[in-house]
Design a protein around this motif. Structure first.
Motif, short mmCIF file in Angstrom:
data_model
loop_
_atom_site.label_atom_id
_atom_site.label_comp_id
_atom_site.label_asym_id
_atom_site.label_seq_id
_atom_site.Cartn_x
_atom_site.Cartn_y
_atom_site.Cartn_z
N ILE A 194 0.86 -1.18 0.00
CA ILE A 194 0.00 0.00 0.00
C ILE A 194 0.89 1.24 0.00
O ILE A 194 1.75 1.39 0.88
N ASN A 195 0.71 2.11 -0.98
CA ASN A 195 1.48 3.36 -1.04
C ASN A 195 0.66 4.52 -0.49
O ASN A 195 -0.48 4.74 -0.89
N CYS A 196 1.30 5.28 0.42
CA CYS A 196 0.67 6.45 1.03
C CYS A 196 1.61 7.64 0.89
O CYS A 196 2.52 7.82 1.71
N VAL A 227 2.79 -4.89 3.00
CA VAL A 227 3.85 -3.88 3.14
C VAL A 227 3.21 -2.50 3.00
O VAL A 227 2.53 -2.23 2.01
N VAL A 228 3.42 -1.64 3.98
CA VAL A 228 2.86 -0.28 3.96
C VAL A 228 4.00 0.71 3.80
O VAL A 228 4.96 0.72 4.58
N VAL A 229 3.91 1.55 2.76
CA VAL A 229 4.95 2.53 2.45
C VAL A 229 4.39 3.94 2.65
O VAL A 229 3.32 4.26 2.11
N PHE A 230 5.10 4.76 3.42
CA PHE A 230 4.71 6.15 3.65
C PHE A 230 5.83 7.10 3.25
O PHE A 230 7.01 6.82 3.50
N ALA A 231 5.46 8.22 2.63
CA ALA A 231 6.41 9.31 2.39
C ALA A 231 6.72 9.97 3.73
O ALA A 231 5.84 10.11 4.58
N SER A 232 7.98 10.38 3.89
CA SER A 232 8.38 10.97 5.18
C SER A 232 7.91 12.41 5.34
O SER A 232 7.81 12.90 6.47
N GLY A 233 7.62 13.11 4.24
CA GLY A 233 7.19 14.50 4.33
C GLY A 233 8.27 15.47 3.86
O GLY A 233 9.43 15.10 3.70
N ASN A 234 7.88 16.74 3.70
CA ASN A 234 8.71 17.69 2.96
C ASN A 234 9.03 18.99 3.69
O ASN A 234 9.29 20.01 3.05
N THR A 235 9.07 18.97 5.01
CA THR A 235 9.34 20.20 5.74
C THR A 235 10.75 20.24 6.32
O THR A 235 11.10 21.18 7.03
N GLY A 236 11.55 19.22 6.03
CA GLY A 236 12.91 19.18 6.55
C GLY A 236 12.99 19.03 8.06
O GLY A 236 13.97 19.45 8.68
N GLN A 237 11.98 18.40 8.64
CA GLN A 237 11.88 18.27 10.08
C GLN A 237 11.76 16.81 10.51
O GLN A 237 11.54 15.92 9.69
N ASP A 238 11.86 16.59 11.79
CA ASP A 238 11.66 15.26 12.37
C ASP A 238 10.20 14.85 12.17
O ASP A 238 9.28 15.62 12.47
N PHE A 239 9.98 13.63 11.65
CA PHE A 239 8.61 13.20 11.36
C PHE A 239 7.97 12.40 12.50
O PHE A 239 6.96 11.72 12.28
N THR A 240 8.50 12.47 13.68
CA THR A 240 7.95 11.66 14.77
C THR A 240 6.50 12.04 15.09
O THR A 240 5.77 11.25 15.70
N ALA A 347 8.20 7.90 -2.60
CA ALA A 347 7.52 6.73 -2.01
C ALA A 347 7.07 5.71 -3.05
O ALA A 347 7.30 4.50 -2.88
N PRO A 348 6.40 6.11 -4.15
CA PRO A 348 5.97 5.08 -5.13
C PRO A 348 7.12 4.38 -5.84
O PRO A 348 6.93 3.26 -6.34
N ILE A 349 8.31 5.00 -5.88
CA ILE A 349 9.47 4.28 -6.40
C ILE A 349 9.74 3.07 -5.52
O ILE A 349 9.95 1.95 -6.00
N VAL A 350 9.71 3.28 -4.20
CA VAL A 350 9.97 2.19 -3.26
C VAL A 350 8.83 1.17 -3.27
O VAL A 350 9.06 -0.04 -3.21
N SER A 351 7.58 1.65 -3.38
CA SER A 351 6.46 0.71 -3.47
C SER A 351 6.60 -0.19 -4.69
O SER A 351 6.31 -1.39 -4.62
N GLY A 352 7.05 0.38 -5.80
CA GLY A 352 7.30 -0.43 -6.99
C GLY A 352 8.42 -1.42 -6.78
O GLY A 352 8.33 -2.58 -7.23
N VAL A 353 9.47 -1.02 -6.07
CA VAL A 353 10.57 -1.94 -5.76
C VAL A 353 10.07 -3.08 -4.89
O VAL A 353 10.51 -4.23 -5.04
#
Length: 443
Positions: A194-196, A227-240, A347-353
């Protein structure tokens, strides 16, 4: 001499025969499909710095994810007849904002679709007011059809697609119940991955994320785990704060550029898994930098007469690049974009992999697939990443995803062995960045 040749290979200089350990070793040759824009898809196969063949945009460096070589390895191992077959048994779900179900490069890929948002165009799964097209861009990168003489090719060209459209506005009531409803339906479609490419509402709790992901790991793929794939985000910050991306059972993806460096906007954290090569959305003059080609929504404008070409006065307004005169084999049709970027496109590059990994070894659990991604990644930019003794970096994860080595590792985890010759060819194609790339565990 050998190390010098490997250095040349890593920068895309040597492409034919090379020498390793005193014997001639032929690199794994990439499969080059006939899709119009493939030669500009540097994130899949990169010949080095320069201008892209289509669009005349700038590629800064030689780094890439070795996708085209992974396709070739799957063929050499007898696991695929041609590139169009790769991943045909894999169901790849995309949860996103809108999908062009009629797109020429995607229309044969969808096996299940459902709308969890507002009104959409008739016989399709996107809206033009508001204009949502993100899901089409994501889906193309993961699974666009290969070798059809059109457009682009996805990382997993044969993957079947499950599309769940999210609404653009926050739904009434509990956001967690809304997410649960979507994931429940997606799970009913038996996805392998699953790509998110989105971040959850900040009100989502750690307990909810844990419950949902644990269920996917427990029930998905007949107990092997989805397998669940998530993008980390785009603000240059910690994603916790993002309790999905921060959950250890999720494959979390950051973004790197063609020079093998992490994009500064790419979020980071203690559960980062890998980076994938993509664009930062920048340009130099009129040239895009590291452009990413993918599929785009298209609606033929009423003013367009058969046989005529669109223009700024008569243009498709459905997608990411309206009014754009893009160079290429089909000139301008509005069906493709070279402007997708950031972790949403990584993220979808990794989901494809993941689809390629499961083609090599369908028996792997979700946890094992995640480990394969980590153990086969290239440790790019070590001075900047500062990988620890386990090979981990908060900002780079375990490095940039390497599809060729991921397929090789997954294959051997199935109890089969690659020949010494084949391992040498892989080493020549993508020089090892670890102490030992053929001894598990790698870190």
């Amino acid at each position: 001499m050998y190390s010098k040749i490997l250095a040349l290979l890593s920068f895309g200089v040597v492409s034919s025969w090379a020498w390793a350990a005193g014997s001639p070793v032929k690199p794994i040759r990439p499969i080059i499909p006939n899709d119009t824009y493939f030669t500009s898809q540097w994130n899949l196969h990169n010949k080095g710095p320069g201008l892209t063949p289509v669009g005349q945009s700038q590629v800064q460096g030689p780094d890439h994810a070795h996708i085209a070589e992974a396709w070739s390895l799957l063929q050499e191992l007898g696991l695929a007849d041609d590139v169009q077959d790769i991943g045909r048994s894999i169901r790849l779900a995309v949860i996103d904002d809108g999908f062009d179900l009629q797109h020429e490069d995607l229309k044969d890929k969808f096996v299940a679709v459902k709308n969890f948002g507002g009104p959409v165009k008739a016989n399709n799964l996107f809206s033009t007011s508001p204009n949502n097209f993100h899901g089409t861009l994501v889906t193309g990168l993961a699974a666009a059809t290969a070798d059809n003489g059109k457009g682009i090719v996805g990382v997993c060209p044969g993957c079947r697609v499950v599309a769940a459209r999210m609404g653009g506005d926050k739904p009434a009531g509990s956001i967690e119940k809304y997410y649960e409803k979507i994931f429940d339906w997606v799970m009913e479609q038996n996805p392998d991955v699953i790509n998110c490419s989105w971040g959850p509402d900040p009100s989502t709790t750690p307990a909810f994320a844990k419950k949902l992901i644990d269920r996917l790991a427990r029930e998905g793929r007949n107990g092997k785990g989805t397998v669940v794939v998530f993008a980390s985000g785009n603000t240059g910050q910690d994603f916790t704060w993002n309790h999905f991306a921060n959950y250890p059972g999720v494959v979390t993806v950051g973004a790197s550029n063609s020079k093998g460096e992490r994009h500064s906007f790419s979020n980071f954290g203690p559960t980062m898994d890998v980076l994938a090569p993509t664009s930062g959305g920048k340009s130099k003059g009129k040239q895009l930098v590291d452009p990413i080609w993918t599929t785009d929504n298209y609606v033929a404008p009423d003013c367009l007469k058969p046989g005529s070409r669109p223009s700024p006065n008569c243009s498709d307004m459905a997608g990411w690049t309206p009014y754009s005169n893009m160079a290429g084999g089909d000139s301008w049709e509005g069906r493709y974009s070279d402007r997708f970027s950031h972790t949403s496109s990584a993220a979808p590059i990794v989901s494809g992999v993941v689809g390629l990994i499961l083609q090599a070894n369908p028996k792997l659990t979700a946890a094992e697939v995640q480990k394969v991604l980590q153990d086969s990644a290239d440790r790019i930019a070590p001075a900047d990443a500062k990988y620890d003794e386990d090979g981990f970096s908060m900002r780079y994860g375990y490095g940039r995803v390497n599809a060729l080595r991921a397929v090789a590792l997954a294959y051997e985890m199935g109890g089969k062995k690659l020949s010494h010759e084949l391992k040498a060819r892989i080493d020549v194609t993508t020089p090892c960045t670890r102490g030992n790339c053929w001894k598990a565990p790698f870190h």
